[in-house]
Design a protein around this motif. Structure first.
Motif, short mmCIF file in Angstrom:
data_model
loop_
_atom_site.label_atom_id
_atom_site.label_comp_id
_atom_site.label_asym_id
_atom_site.label_seq_id
_atom_site.Cartn_x
_atom_site.Cartn_y
_atom_site.Cartn_z
N ARG A 83 0.83 -1.22 0.00
CA ARG A 83 0.00 0.00 0.00
C ARG A 83 0.86 1.26 0.00
O ARG A 83 0.36 2.36 -0.22
N PHE A 84 2.16 1.09 0.24
CA PHE A 84 3.07 2.23 0.24
C PHE A 84 3.76 2.44 -1.10
O PHE A 84 4.30 3.51 -1.36
N GLY A 85 3.78 1.41 -1.93
CA GLY A 85 4.46 1.51 -3.22
C GLY A 85 4.81 0.15 -3.78
O GLY A 85 4.21 -0.86 -3.43
N ALA A 86 5.80 0.13 -4.68
CA ALA A 86 6.18 -1.11 -5.37
C ALA A 86 7.68 -1.32 -5.27
O ALA A 86 8.46 -0.36 -5.25
N PHE A 87 8.08 -2.58 -5.21
CA PHE A 87 9.49 -2.96 -5.19
C PHE A 87 9.85 -3.55 -6.55
O PHE A 87 9.22 -4.50 -7.01
N MET A 88 10.89 -2.96 -7.17
CA MET A 88 11.26 -3.32 -8.53
C MET A 88 12.60 -4.07 -8.56
O MET A 88 13.52 -3.77 -7.78
N ASP A 89 12.70 -5.04 -9.45
CA ASP A 89 13.94 -5.78 -9.65
C ASP A 89 14.85 -4.95 -10.55
O ASP A 89 14.58 -4.76 -11.72
N TRP A 90 15.97 -4.47 -9.98
CA TRP A 90 16.93 -3.70 -10.79
C TRP A 90 18.30 -4.33 -10.78
O TRP A 90 19.29 -3.70 -11.10
N GLY A 91 18.35 -5.63 -10.42
CA GLY A 91 19.58 -6.39 -10.53
C GLY A 91 20.44 -6.42 -9.30
O GLY A 91 21.56 -6.93 -9.35
N LEU A 92 19.95 -5.89 -8.17
CA LEU A 92 20.69 -5.90 -6.92
C LEU A 92 19.94 -6.72 -5.88
O LEU A 92 18.75 -7.03 -6.03
N MET A 93 20.66 -7.07 -4.79
CA MET A 93 20.04 -7.86 -3.74
C MET A 93 18.85 -7.12 -3.12
O MET A 93 17.81 -7.71 -2.84
N LYS A 94 19.00 -5.81 -2.92
CA LYS A 94 17.90 -5.00 -2.40
C LYS A 94 17.14 -4.40 -3.56
O LYS A 94 17.71 -3.74 -4.43
N ASP A 95 15.83 -4.64 -3.60
CA ASP A 95 15.00 -4.12 -4.69
C ASP A 95 14.87 -2.60 -4.60
O ASP A 95 15.04 -2.01 -3.53
N LEU A 96 14.56 -1.98 -5.73
CA LEU A 96 14.37 -0.53 -5.78
C LEU A 96 12.92 -0.20 -5.45
O LEU A 96 12.00 -0.71 -6.09
#
Length: 275
Positions: A83-96
């Motif tokens: 509900r706060f936003g989206a997590f995107m796969d950008w090629g790192l261990m921690k998502d963007l």
């Protein structure tokens, strides 16, 4: 921290059990985890790293950069929606993380979106921005019709495929002019077909005029050199031509006409063959 979100050449200050600490330009340090350390590296060695923050907001360095650096665009897949936003796969261990306020609309897990890497100046964290329109330019006077460009395919519409050019301009490739498979996130060679009044560019995957047919002729000739014969001719369906060659029937007829005039092929009732 000016290194955040960028590729930096940093010196190794010291080693610990967790990895190596690299010297930042402000006098601080950033950890390069042990899993990213090259073999036989020594104190004082300079190493290229990407700097971002981990899940606990601590600065960390890695030697494998993401798909986009600070102020750059890339097509990324949504991995989790909250509900706060989206997590995107950008090629790192921690998502963007893309905050809700920076989303153009509802996102769906597994779908791909055009994301710009930016800094949230309130938290000094890297975030993703899906409202790409705010960063695009409309002054296309630097482009010429027929100019070759690299286009990043980032969305589909009823008309065709939206593309990003030079990280700053939006273009459109019309669906009825596409005769090959295109995927979101794919970079393609395209040509400026028209500069529109709204600041966008109409694009084509093939150059216009005679050069277009010369390119098509080369493609057919290269295939014939391998197969010697192609079961395509003037009466072939547009679908079969598109499936085998990825071009329109008009393009095909013009191309084989050039090859026939150059005495490179023979046109038979059941297909074309190499001479």
């Amino acid at each position: 921290m000016k290194e955040l979100g960028r590729i930096n050449s940093l010196l190794i200050n010291r080693f610990t059990a967790n990895g190596a600490y690299l010297a930042l330009h402000d006098g601080g340090e950033v950890l390069l985890p042990k899993s990213y350390l090259p073999e036989d590296i020594e104190t004082g060695t300079e190493i290229d790293v990407f700097v971002y923050t981990d899940s606990e907001d601590r600065p960390v360095a890695v030697t494998t950069p993401p798909v986009a650096l600070l102020d750059e665009f890339a097509v990324m897949e949504a991995k989790e929606i909250t509900r706060f936003g989206a997590f995107m796969d950008w090629g790192l261990m921690k998502d963007l993380f893309v905050p809700k306020s920076e989303m153009r609309g509802d996102m769906v897990v597994g779908e791909k979106y055009l994301i710009r890497v930016s800094i949230d100046f309130k938290t000094n964290r890297l975030i993703g921005v899906n409202k790409y329109d705010d960063f695009l330019e409309e002054d296309t006077r630097g482009f010429e019709e027929g100019q070759e460009v690299e286009a990043l395919i980032f969305a589909q519409s009823d008309l065709g495929y939206k593309a990003l050019i030079e990280q700053a301009f939006e273009g459109l490739i019309y669906r009825n002019e596409v005769f090959e498979s295109i995927e979101l996130g794919q970079k393609v060679r395209a040509f400026v077909k028209k500069k529109r009044d709204d600041g966008k560019l109409d694009l084509s995957l093939t150059p216009s005029g005679r050069e277009k047919y010369e390119e098509g002729a080369e493609k057919i000739l290269a295939l014939l050199k391998v197969k010697k014969f192609l079961p395509l001719h003037d009466k072939s369906s547009p679908e079969s031509i598109k499936e085998l060659l990825g071009m329109s029937k008009k393009h095909f007829k013009q191309s084989i006409g050039q090859l026939y005039s150059a005495k490179l092929i023979n046109i038979r009732q059941d297909g074309i063959e190499l001479l």
